[in-house]
Write an enzyme that holds these catalytic residues in place. Sequence first.
Site, PDB file in Angstrom:
ATOM      1  N   HIS A 101      -1.613   1.209  -7.363  1.00  0.00           N
ATOM      2  CA  HIS A 101      -2.549   0.264  -7.623  1.00  0.00           C
ATOM      3  C   HIS A 101      -3.812   0.624  -8.576  1.00  0.00           C
ATOM      4  CE1 HIS A 101      -4.209   1.150  -3.511  1.00  0.00           C
ATOM      5  NE2 HIS A 101      -5.284   0.429  -4.087  1.00  0.00           N
ATOM      6  N   ASP A 103      -7.788  -0.627  -7.874  1.00  0.00           N
ATOM      7  CA  ASP A 103      -8.457  -1.554  -6.962  1.00  0.00           C
ATOM      8  C   ASP A 103      -9.006  -2.990  -7.701  1.00  0.00           C
ATOM      9  OD1 ASP A 103      -8.356  -0.033  -4.737  1.00  0.00           O
ATOM     10  OD2 ASP A 103     -10.285   1.305  -5.342  1.00  0.00           O
ATOM     11  N   HIS A 259      -3.857   4.859  -7.808  1.00  0.00           N
ATOM     12  CA  HIS A 259      -3.745   5.475  -6.739  1.00  0.00           C
ATOM     13  C   HIS A 259      -3.034   4.947  -5.541  1.00  0.00           C
ATOM     14  CE1 HIS A 259      -7.362   2.864  -6.231  1.00  0.00           C
ATOM     15  NE2 HIS A 259      -6.971   2.963  -4.773  1.00  0.00           N
ATOM     16  N   ARG A 274     -15.623   3.283   2.330  1.00  0.00           N
ATOM     17  CA  ARG A 274     -14.908   3.128   0.968  1.00  0.00           C
ATOM     18  C   ARG A 274     -16.221   2.153   0.131  1.00  0.00           C
ATOM     19  NH1 ARG A 274     -11.748  -1.305  -1.442  1.00  0.00           N
ATOM     20  NH2 ARG A 274     -10.449  -0.339  -2.739  1.00  0.00           N
TER      21      ARG A 274
HETATM   22  C1  SIN Z   1      -7.593   2.870  -1.388  1.00  0.00           C
HETATM   23  O1  SIN Z   1      -6.551   2.101  -1.931  1.00  0.00           O
HETATM   24  O2  SIN Z   1      -8.702   2.577  -1.913  1.00  0.00           O
HETATM   25  C2  SIN Z   1      -7.618   3.829  -0.148  1.00  0.00           C
HETATM   26  C3  SIN Z   1      -7.111   5.014  -0.455  1.00  0.00           C
HETATM   27  C4  SIN Z   1      -6.979   5.787   0.734  1.00  0.00           C
HETATM   28  O3  SIN Z   1      -7.426   5.457   1.634  1.00  0.00           O
HETATM   29  O4  SIN Z   1      -6.544   6.997   0.419  1.00  0.00           O
END
Ligand code: SIN
Length: 283
Positions: A101, A103, A259, A274
């Site tokens: 996806h 974000d 990602h 994050r």
């Molecule tokens: C995310 O999708 O922002 C998290 C990615 C991760 O935890 O590696």
Amino acid sequence: MVNQSIDIRPIAGALGAEILGVDLSCSLSNQIRAAIFQAFLDHQMVCFREQDLDAARQVEIAAILGNPIAYPYLAGVEGVAEAHELVKTPDDVVNFGGVWHSDTAYKPKPDMGTVLYACEVPDAGGDTLYANAQLAYETLSDGMKQMIAGLVGVNDSEALYPGGRASRIGHLSEMKGAYNDGSEPMQSEHPIVRTHPDTGRKSLFVSIAHTLHFKNMTAEESKPLIHYLANHIVKPEFTCRLRWQTGTIAMWDNRCTQHFAVNDYSGQYRRMRRVTIEGDKPA
Ligand code: SIN
């Protein structure tokens, strides 16, 4: 460490680079900040190792890319509204982001970038995969480029969770993150092909995670092409893999990448912090 110059080392052919020679806990000159931003544009994902950052400093570092904003579905951490913890405990089964996806594609202005810091990681596993959606677009045939040129995707925050909102609440609760249940589901329409405002490069902006269907088409009509394009984006030759260590921090450009957080560390603990950056309307 005095930050005077940076050393940029690509980690794969498609995207991703490691930046050496910078201590992000120290003051950064405008020149270094500009070099980091340029590396972010050039490599779509950049990472730094062995950094020691609290939530407030992570937000300051994220501001190199733009304006840090709060994620709508999680509460802040360490008293910082724009920083959120993603925790998977040994008892949890699902992980956050375990699907390809970009974000918050479901927001009217999806997040421009994400800055993720590894607080605690498993001995092995818990890597994140990245894909370059610009290369994916550029390698399509001219006929396919013409066919998708005018398509608009309907992106939905619930698409990922077959049970709808209740399922997502369960998912985030299970993840032990501080769930902010005041937020409503979101849906936004965006072009399938978007142009990067800084580089002018075109990229595919479509995913199985968020794109429900094309505007003015049914889901049944849309799904085969959504699946084709989504699977094309994540072909191995368009990807790289980030192996996290405690203290690794990564910055990625959601406007031209996707990602996938790999869920291969059953029975182990992983805690990430994050911060996301405000985006603009894809065009
Ligand atoms: C995310 O999708 O922002 C998290 C990615 C991760 O935890 O590696």
